[in-house]
Design an enzyme around this catalytic site. Structure first.
Site, PDB file in Angstrom:
ATOM      1  N   GLN A  29       0.827  -1.214   0.000  1.00  0.00           N
ATOM      2  CA  GLN A  29       0.000   0.000   0.000  1.00  0.00           C
ATOM      3  C   GLN A  29       0.860   1.262   0.000  1.00  0.00           C
ATOM      4  OE1 GLN A  29      -2.044  -0.866   3.655  1.00  0.00           O
ATOM      5  NE2 GLN A  29      -0.096  -1.415   4.606  1.00  0.00           N
ATOM      6  N   HIS A  60      -7.465   3.252  20.390  1.00  0.00           N
ATOM      7  CA  HIS A  60      -6.638   2.190  20.973  1.00  0.00           C
ATOM      8  C   HIS A  60      -7.088   1.811  22.388  1.00  0.00           C
ATOM      9  CE1 HIS A  60      -3.747   3.447  17.686  1.00  0.00           C
ATOM     10  NE2 HIS A  60      -4.188   2.244  17.399  1.00  0.00           N
ATOM     11  N   ASP A  84       0.878  -0.047  13.885  1.00  0.00           N
ATOM     12  CA  ASP A  84       1.335   1.194  14.548  1.00  0.00           C
ATOM     13  C   ASP A  84       1.671   0.978  16.019  1.00  0.00           C
ATOM     14  OD1 ASP A  84      -1.313   1.619  16.066  1.00  0.00           O
ATOM     15  OD2 ASP A  84      -1.953   1.471  13.979  1.00  0.00           O
ATOM     16  N   ASP A 135       0.536 -12.391   6.933  1.00  0.00           N
ATOM     17  CA  ASP A 135      -0.881 -12.243   6.622  1.00  0.00           C
ATOM     18  C   ASP A 135      -1.721 -12.779   7.800  1.00  0.00           C
ATOM     19  OD1 ASP A 135      -3.174 -12.016   4.693  1.00  0.00           O
ATOM     20  OD2 ASP A 135      -3.217 -14.165   5.090  1.00  0.00           O
ATOM     21  N   GLY A 136      -2.668 -11.975   8.284  1.00  0.00           N
ATOM     22  CA  GLY A 136      -3.460 -12.340   9.455  1.00  0.00           C
ATOM     23  C   GLY A 136      -4.228 -13.641   9.259  1.00  0.00           C
ATOM     24  N   ASP A 153      -7.478  -5.251  14.420  1.00  0.00           N
ATOM     25  CA  ASP A 153      -7.303  -3.800  14.253  1.00  0.00           C
ATOM     26  C   ASP A 153      -6.922  -3.572  12.794  1.00  0.00           C
ATOM     27  OD1 ASP A 153      -6.634  -1.167  14.321  1.00  0.00           O
ATOM     28  OD2 ASP A 153      -4.914  -1.374  15.649  1.00  0.00           O
ATOM     29  N   SER A 154      -7.904  -3.788  11.941  1.00  0.00           N
ATOM     30  CA  SER A 154      -7.618  -3.778  10.499  1.00  0.00           C
ATOM     31  C   SER A 154      -7.796  -2.387   9.916  1.00  0.00           C
ATOM     32  CB  SER A 154      -8.591  -4.716   9.791  1.00  0.00           C
ATOM     33  OG  SER A 154      -9.891  -4.208   9.939  1.00  0.00           O
ATOM     34  N   PRO A 160      -6.671  -6.251   0.467  1.00  0.00           N
ATOM     35  CA  PRO A 160      -6.407  -7.492   1.207  1.00  0.00           C
ATOM     36  C   PRO A 160      -7.159  -7.572   2.543  1.00  0.00           C
ATOM     37  CG  PRO A 160      -4.417  -6.087   1.098  1.00  0.00           C
ATOM     38  CD  PRO A 160      -5.475  -5.415   0.287  1.00  0.00           C
TER      39      PRO A 160
HETATM   40  N1  SPD Z   1     -11.147   4.322   8.480  1.00  0.00           N
HETATM   41  C1  SPD Z   1     -10.173   4.016   9.449  1.00  0.00           C
HETATM   42  C2  SPD Z   1     -10.231   2.618   9.980  1.00  0.00           C
HETATM   43  C3  SPD Z   1      -8.932   2.272  10.583  1.00  0.00           C
HETATM   44  C4  SPD Z   1      -8.984   1.281  11.657  1.00  0.00           C
HETATM   45  N2  SPD Z   1      -7.664   0.861  12.077  1.00  0.00           N
HETATM   46  C5  SPD Z   1      -6.761   1.900  12.324  1.00  0.00           C
HETATM   47  C6  SPD Z   1      -5.463   1.441  12.820  1.00  0.00           C
HETATM   48  C7  SPD Z   1      -5.105   2.083  14.095  1.00  0.00           C
HETATM   49  N3  SPD Z   1      -4.359   1.201  14.907  1.00  0.00           N
END
Ligand code: SPD
Length: 277
Positions: A29, A60, A84, A135-136, A153-154, A160
């Site tokens: 990406q 978070h 992150d 890959d999760g 936490d996608s 993907p």
């Molecule tokens: N539209 C934003 C959705 C993002 C969700 N995950 C963000 C990652 C932060 N750890």
């Protein structure tokens, strides 16, 4: 200079930017970091906002403390995505946690965050943390009966990430959980992702006995009205450890026991979208 995130070509978020700090095309990406006027540093993936220094605490804290304070003794916790490090940082605040595992597909996201978001990524070197850049879906296929809590936490359900919003993935999550396990997944905004929220919570309900969606106010995510969905065969979010919750709240900026309870109150239009049970 302004940064804009377009919401489906129907609305957009605009942020005044001082300068662009980083830009690269990873294997997966486009990763960009901006210094904004008001929200501190901003991370985007393929043009979509992932976090800012100023508001990341809401997401978070909310994606971690509700499930962890609901599980009676969370020892092994997995974060899928979340490169992150923000969710890992919060998980480590729980004394019961012996192992916090991160499975992030794109190692470059983590490296960029270590450089530009040290207050978010700064705990990834903790001895209780193990990082896998994988890959999760594939990672989950290799694990059985191991984790107490799994947090997805996608990024958004494009590219993907789509597989992480489907029933097959939730079945793998269930297999990777120990008995009494809990999963949560970020579940988007009812204003802009109605269909995703409906289908993903329905899919969770095919796999787990209890499904509950809760709310977090996150200024930089589409509409600011964000949801996270919880699933478990054995637990419900109302029945949480109030003493542990209060202890975590003492050093939190958003989460506290009242927020834990209040986040479960859904407006009727959201109740009509999600298949909670
Ligand atoms: N539209 C934003 C959705 C993002 C969700 N995950 C963000 C990652 C932060 N750890």
């Amino acid at each position: 200079m302004w940064f804009y995130e377009n919401y489906d070509e129907k609305a957009s978020l605009g942020l005044k930017v001082k300068r662009k700090l980083h830009e690269e095309q990873s294997k997966f990406q486009k990763i960009e970091v901006y210094e904004t006027e008001f929200f501190g540093n901003l991370l985007t993936l393929d043009g979509l906002v992932m976090l800012s220094t100023k508001d990341e605490f809401v997401y978070h804290e909310m994606i971690t403390h509700l499930p962890l304070c609901t599980h009676p003794k969370p020892e092994r916790v997995l974060v899928v995505g979340g490169g992150d490090g923000g969710a890992i940082r919060e998980i480590l605040r729980h004394d019961t946690v012996k192992e916090a595992v991160l499975c992030e597909i794109d190692e470059r996201v983590t490296r960029v965050c270590e450089e530009y978001f040290p207050s978010t990524a700064g705990k990834l070197g903790d001895p209780r943390v193990k990082c896998h850049f994988d890959d999760g879906f594939a990672f989950m296929q290799r694990h059985e009966n191991y984790f107490d809590v799994i947090i997805t936490d996608s990024s958004d359900p494009v590219g993907p990430g789509v597989a992480l919003f489907k029933e097959d993935y939730y079945r793998l999550v269930k297999k990777a959980l120990r008995p009494g396990g809990i999963m949560v997944s970020q579940s988007e905004s009812p204003w802009f992702y109605e269909e995703t929220m409906g289908s993903m919570t329905a899919a969770m309900g095919q796999v787990f006995k209890n499904v509950q969606t809760y709310i977090a106010m996150i200024p930089l995510y589409p509409s600011g009205f964000w949801t996270i969905s919880f699933a478990s065969d054995d637990h419900r979010l109302e029945k949480f450890d109030a003493a542990r919750s209060a202890k975590i709240a003492a050093n939190s900026k958003y989460y506290n026991p009242d927020i834990h309870r209040g986040a479960l109150a859904l407006p009727n239009f959201v109740r009509a979208i999600v298949k909670n049970k």
